[in-house]
Design a protein around this motif. Structure first.
Motif, PDB file in Angstrom:
ATOM      1  N   UNK A   1      -4.467   0.708   7.414  1.00 45.34           N
ATOM      2  CA  UNK A   1      -5.677   1.346   6.453  1.00 45.34           C
ATOM      3  C   UNK A   1      -5.194   1.072   5.101  1.00 45.34           C
ATOM      4  N   UNK A   2      -3.816   1.306   4.885  1.00 42.39           N
ATOM      5  CA  UNK A   2      -3.297   1.105   3.518  1.00 42.39           C
ATOM      6  C   UNK A   2      -3.244  -0.103   2.923  1.00 42.39           C
ATOM      7  N   UNK A   3      -3.408  -1.266   3.755  1.00 35.60           N
ATOM      8  CA  UNK A   3      -3.119  -2.529   3.166  1.00 35.60           C
ATOM      9  C   UNK A   3      -4.266  -3.610   3.601  1.00 35.60           C
TER      10      UNK A   3
ATOM     11  N   UNK B   1       0.794  -1.129  -0.049  1.00 36.51           N
ATOM     12  CA  UNK B   1       0.105  -0.059   0.140  1.00 36.51           C
ATOM     13  C   UNK B   1       0.847   1.389   0.081  1.00 36.51           C
ATOM     14  N   UNK B   2       0.622   2.144  -0.828  1.00 33.02           N
ATOM     15  CA  UNK B   2       1.286   3.441  -0.852  1.00 33.02           C
ATOM     16  C   UNK B   2       0.314   4.440  -0.727  1.00 33.02           C
ATOM     17  N   UNK B   3       0.787   5.592   0.011  1.00 39.00           N
ATOM     18  CA  UNK B   3      -0.089   6.879   0.059  1.00 39.00           C
ATOM     19  C   UNK B   3       0.970   8.044   0.093  1.00 39.00           C
ATOM     20  N   UNK B   4       0.564   9.162  -0.545  1.00 40.03           N
ATOM     21  CA  UNK B   4       1.307  10.465  -0.502  1.00 40.03           C
ATOM     22  C   UNK B   4       0.268  11.415  -0.706  1.00 40.03           C
ATOM     23  N   UNK B   5       0.896  12.530  -0.136  1.00 39.98           N
ATOM     24  CA  UNK B   5       0.071  13.767  -0.413  1.00 39.98           C
ATOM     25  C   UNK B   5       1.345  14.910  -0.753  1.00 39.98           C
ATOM     26  N   UNK B   6       0.993  15.622  -1.525  1.00 38.67           N
ATOM     27  CA  UNK B   6       1.912  16.871  -2.190  1.00 38.67           C
ATOM     28  C   UNK B   6       0.975  18.120  -2.189  1.00 38.67           C
TER      29      UNK B   6
ATOM     30  N   UNK C   1       5.353  10.834   1.698  1.00 46.47           N
ATOM     31  CA  UNK C   1       4.951   9.325   1.260  1.00 46.47           C
ATOM     32  C   UNK C   1       5.045   8.399   2.161  1.00 46.47           C
ATOM     33  N   UNK C   2       4.238   7.390   2.205  1.00 44.38           N
ATOM     34  CA  UNK C   2       4.377   6.141   3.098  1.00 44.38           C
ATOM     35  C   UNK C   2       4.248   4.938   2.406  1.00 44.38           C
ATOM     36  N   UNK C   3       5.016   3.961   2.478  1.00 39.61           N
ATOM     37  CA  UNK C   3       4.745   2.700   1.780  1.00 39.61           C
ATOM     38  C   UNK C   3       4.722   1.552   2.887  1.00 39.61           C
ATOM     39  N   UNK C   4       3.543   0.987   2.873  1.00 40.21           N
ATOM     40  CA  UNK C   4       3.305  -0.296   3.987  1.00 40.21           C
ATOM     41  C   UNK C   4       3.665  -1.499   3.029  1.00 40.21           C
TER      42      UNK C   4
ATOM     43  N   UNK D   1      -2.991   0.254  -3.732  1.00 41.17           N
ATOM     44  CA  UNK D   1      -2.893  -0.943  -3.147  1.00 41.17           C
ATOM     45  C   UNK D   1      -2.888  -2.329  -4.133  1.00 41.17           C
ATOM     46  N   UNK D   2      -1.595  -2.798  -3.957  1.00 39.07           N
ATOM     47  CA  UNK D   2      -1.351  -4.083  -4.905  1.00 39.07           C
ATOM     48  C   UNK D   2      -1.338  -5.156  -4.003  1.00 39.07           C
ATOM     49  N   UNK D   3      -2.331  -6.364  -4.546  1.00 35.94           N
ATOM     50  CA  UNK D   3      -2.489  -7.512  -3.885  1.00 35.94           C
ATOM     51  C   UNK D   3      -2.291  -8.611  -4.571  1.00 35.94           C
TER      52      UNK D   3
END
Length: 288
Positions: A141-143, A44-49, A65-68, A280-282
């Motif tokens: 929440x991201x995964x 799961x990846x989330x980012x805000x610019x 950016x955060x990657x889980x 989200x890649x599963x």
């Protein structure tokens, strides 16, 4: 007489592949049962610019950016009326978080047990019998994606007609809107348009891609007024043609772009632009 028959025969030959091209029922939602188990590998990846300009001059340009990464075995503890999991246990093989390009940090030891539960529009998490911290909850929440009594993928993106490879169909915009608004955030959507396509069928697996766009409104921090906000989302599903088998993998990627201005005008024209991305890649497999 033979010459006069050549043309019709030739046309039949040309039409043959289209006439006999195989079509398939497009079924993406695969009902689960309590007790079902599968291996999972989810990124799961989330980012805000955020870009703030005053009279065209950049005042702030920042990005987080955060990657889980979550690997483990999921067991279904409860499902909704459509067979989507509403409560699961996950035995962790790996759970890591990386922020802003840093090395991944382990946030749960191998063998930890996570209990994830859908509670209304929220999800709650326990790890080894204890509620997780806010930071770990945000990472999960991201995964983890549970049912919130939202429409099924077939209701939102599917079609009741059999389709051939390469066929496309329009999405149900009202169903997409309902699904998007089923979450916890007080966000409304409009002007949803998009299509789904049966991209390929190979080795007994259908590959379906979905793309839609729309407008949205969401609460902003005090002192800001929203000008525009758009959503652009792509989903890719891989599902066995055999509807008794579970999907093998999927990918969701969404981008939200919004612009706003100060509610109280100043001497300068200030524009606040926010770009939020989430993916989200599963991958799923049989539990050993």
């Amino acid at each position: 007489m033979k010459a006069r028959l050549l043309l019709p025969t030739f046309l039949v030959v040309l039409a043959g592949p289209a006439v006999f091209a195989q079509d398939y029922p497009v079924q993406m939602q695969r009902p689960l049962k309590v007790g079902d188990a599968m291996t999972i590998s989810i990124t799961g990846k989330g980012s805000q610019a955020v870009l703030i300009t005053a009279d065209g001059v950049v005042q702030k340009d920042a990005k987080d950016e955060v990657i889980v990464q979550l690997d483990g075995v999921e067991k279904v503890l409860a499902v909704d009326a459509n067979g989507k999991e509403s409560k699961v246990s996950i035995t962790v093989d790996k759970l890591t978080v990386s922020e802003n390009g840093a090395e991944p940090e382990e946030i749960a030891p191998k063998g930890s047990e996570i209990i994830a539960t859908s509670a209304g529009k929220k999800q709650t998490y326990e790890m080894n019998g204890t509620l997780v911290s806010e930071a770990i909850g945000s990472a999960l929440e991201l995964v983890i994606d549970l049912s919130h009594n939202d429409p099924t993928n077939d209701e939102v993106f599917g079609t009741k007609e059999h389709k051939k490879k390469g066929d496309s169909w329009d999405l149900n915009g009202d169903a997409v809107k309902k699904a998007l608004e089923s979450g916890e955030d007080k966000v409304t959507f409009s002007n949803i348009t998009g299509k789904a396509t049966l991209d390929d069928v190979a080795d007994g697996v259908m590959k379906v891609s979905i793309h839609f766009t729309g407008s949205m409104k969401s609460p902003l921090p005090e002192g800001l007024t929203l000008d525009t906000a758009t959503v652009d989302e792509t989903i890719k599903e891989s599902c066995p043609v055999d509807a008794t088998k579970y999907e093998t993998d999927d990918l969701q990627e969404a981008t939200i772009v919004s612009t706003a201005h100060p509610t109280t005008p100043g001497k300068q024209k200030v524009v606040v632009k926010s770009t939020i991305t989430k993916s989200m890649a599963r991958k799923f497999g049989p539990a050993k």
